[in-house]
Design an enzyme around this catalytic site. Structure first.
Site, PDB file in Angstrom:
ATOM      1  N   ASP A  68      -5.880  -1.396  -4.522  1.00 24.35           N
ATOM      2  CA  ASP A  68      -6.256  -2.396  -3.512  1.00 24.35           C
ATOM      3  C   ASP A  68      -6.917  -3.557  -4.239  1.00 24.35           C
ATOM      4  OD1 ASP A  68      -5.583  -0.536  -1.560  1.00 24.35           O
ATOM      5  OD2 ASP A  68      -7.625  -0.321  -0.782  1.00 24.35           O
ATOM      6  N   HIS A  99     -14.518   1.096   2.040  1.00 27.90           N
ATOM      7  CA  HIS A  99     -14.016  -0.128   1.396  1.00 27.90           C
ATOM      8  C   HIS A  99     -15.114  -1.191   1.342  1.00 27.90           C
ATOM      9  CE1 HIS A  99     -10.049   1.697   2.152  1.00 27.90           C
ATOM     10  NE2 HIS A  99      -9.525   0.830   1.311  1.00 27.90           N
ATOM     11  N   HIS A 145       0.821  -1.218   0.000  1.00 21.97           N
ATOM     12  CA  HIS A 145       0.000   0.000   0.000  1.00 21.97           C
ATOM     13  C   HIS A 145       0.850   1.261   0.000  1.00 21.97           C
ATOM     14  CE1 HIS A 145      -3.830  -2.201   0.581  1.00 21.97           C
ATOM     15  NE2 HIS A 145      -3.018  -3.074   1.144  1.00 21.97           N
ATOM     16  N   HIS A 174      -1.224   2.886  -5.766  1.00 23.21           N
ATOM     17  CA  HIS A 174      -1.488   1.445  -5.804  1.00 23.21           C
ATOM     18  C   HIS A 174      -2.969   1.147  -5.977  1.00 23.21           C
ATOM     19  CE1 HIS A 174      -2.302   2.476  -1.608  1.00 23.21           C
ATOM     20  NE2 HIS A 174      -3.103   1.421  -1.590  1.00 23.21           N
ATOM     21  N   HIS A 177      -7.796  -7.308   0.142  1.00 21.14           N
ATOM     22  CA  HIS A 177      -7.387  -6.388   1.212  1.00 21.14           C
ATOM     23  C   HIS A 177      -8.473  -6.236   2.270  1.00 21.14           C
ATOM     24  CE1 HIS A 177      -5.530  -3.113   3.308  1.00 21.14           C
ATOM     25  NE2 HIS A 177      -6.399  -2.217   2.879  1.00 21.14           N
TER      26      HIS A 177
HETATM   27  N1  LIG Z   1      -6.995   0.340   4.258  1.00 23.35           N
HETATM   28  C1  LIG Z   1      -5.835   1.098   3.832  1.00 23.35           C
HETATM   29  C2  LIG Z   1      -4.545   0.473   4.221  1.00 23.35           C
HETATM   30  C3  LIG Z   1      -4.520   0.028   5.628  1.00 23.35           C
HETATM   31  O1  LIG Z   1      -5.529   0.040   6.309  1.00 23.35           O
HETATM   32  C4  LIG Z   1      -3.253  -0.394   6.171  1.00 23.35           C
HETATM   33  C5  LIG Z   1      -2.127  -0.464   5.371  1.00 23.35           C
HETATM   34  C6  LIG Z   1      -0.916  -0.882   5.884  1.00 23.35           C
HETATM   35  C7  LIG Z   1      -0.814  -1.258   7.199  1.00 23.35           C
HETATM   36  C8  LIG Z   1      -1.934  -1.197   8.008  1.00 23.35           C
HETATM   37  C9  LIG Z   1      -3.155  -0.779   7.498  1.00 23.35           C
HETATM   38  N2  LIG Z   1      -4.295  -0.725   8.301  1.00 23.35           N
HETATM   39  C10 LIG Z   1      -4.307  -1.128   9.607  1.00 23.35           C
HETATM   40  O2  LIG Z   1      -5.324  -1.000  10.279  1.00 23.35           O
HETATM   41  C11 LIG Z   1      -5.990   1.238   2.371  1.00 23.35           C
HETATM   42  O3  LIG Z   1      -6.884   1.917   2.033  1.00 23.35           O
HETATM   43  O4  LIG Z   1      -5.380   0.647   1.535  1.00 23.35           O
HETATM   44 ZN   LIG Z   2      -7.707   1.099   0.393  1.00 20.09          ZN
HETATM   45 ZN   LIG Z   3      -4.410   0.625  -0.214  1.00 21.74          ZN
END
Ligand SMILES: N[C@@H](CC(=O)c1ccccc1NC=O)C(=O)O
Ligand SMILES: [Zn+2]
Ligand SMILES: [Zn+2]
Length: 209
Positions: free
Chosen positions: A54, A160, A48, A52, A58
């Site tokens: 998703d 999401h 991420h 990028h 994810h």
């Molecule tokens: N949801 C996020 C990414 C995300 O939540 C995240 C990414 C890397 C490490 C931890 C994350 N979330 C932890 O709650 C996104 O939109 O891609």
């Molecule tokens: Zn996302």
């Molecule tokens: Zn993301």
């Protein structure tokens, strides 16, 4: 020739990453010299980081990975909508819905200037109601210049989950600073990484003929 806008972040050691994630790194495995005719590198990256896509994996264990996702959503006509006026979260009232009509791909610009050098915890998220309405209009891909559709501290990931309900795809971390609002061709293909919950993309917008 039609103009191309590169809307991808440069990937380098200083690219901002989600809090707690390791930095992006490029390694050298070989350098040109006596007995070695080539430079050879490798990279390590949180999936991420940077610009990028998703994968549904994810936000759902039964979702497809980057390798298994359809590519259609990531390539084709799109509309770029300016929502810089949105406060904290993009709400239904912040969007020019007439501009969205008929579009299958929608990119939202929230930043005046993209934060290339620091992680911005206060990025502008998108309300789940906005995603649901886009899905109902036939939109198959939502893109944003923010790091995520949902706020950094969210544990429910409502936007999401609304994407999941409408079987849409997501692009995050787009750089939309210099691009006028309007219609373009989008190309932003995720890599075919088996089992990946996200993938870097080289995202571009091409002027329509
Ligand atoms: N949801 C996020 C990414 C995300 O939540 C995240 C990414 C890397 C490490 C931890 C994350 N979330 C932890 O709650 C996104 O939109 O891609
Ligand atoms: Zn996302
Ligand atoms: Zn993301």
């Amino acid at each position: 020739m039609s103009r191309i806008w590169d809307i991808s972040q440069p990937l380098h050691a200083g690219v901002p990453v989600w809090p707690g994630e390791p930095a992006f790194a490029l390694h050298s495995h070989a350098v040109i010299g006596d007995g070695c005719p080539v430079n050879v590198g490798g990279m390590s990256t949180p999936l991420h980081a940077g610009t990028h896509g998703d994968a549904p994996l994810h936000y759902a264990n039964d979702g497809v990975s980057s390798a298994d996702s359809d590519l259609d959503p990531y390539i084709g006509p799109c509309v770029l909508i300016d929502v810089r006026h949105a406060q904290g979260r993009v709400e239904v009232g912040d969007i020019d819905w007439d501009a969205v009509a008929g579009a299958e791909r929608v990119l939202l610009r929230t930043y005046e200037t993209f934060p290339h050098h620091v992680w911005d915890s206060d990025f502008t998220a998108i309300a789940a109601e906005v995603i649901a309405r886009l899905g109902g209009m036939g939109v198959r891909l939502i893109g944003t210049d923010a790091a995520s559709l949902d706020p950094e501290q969210s544990k429910t990931l409502d936007a999401h989950q609304a994407v999941k309900a409408a079987d849409m795809r997501i692009l995050e971390g787009l750089v939309l600073d210099d691009v006028p609002s309007g219609r373009y061709e989008l190309i932003a293909l995720p890599l075919r990484i088996v089992g990946a919950d996200a993938s870097p993309v080289r995202a571009i917008l091409r002027e329509l003929a």
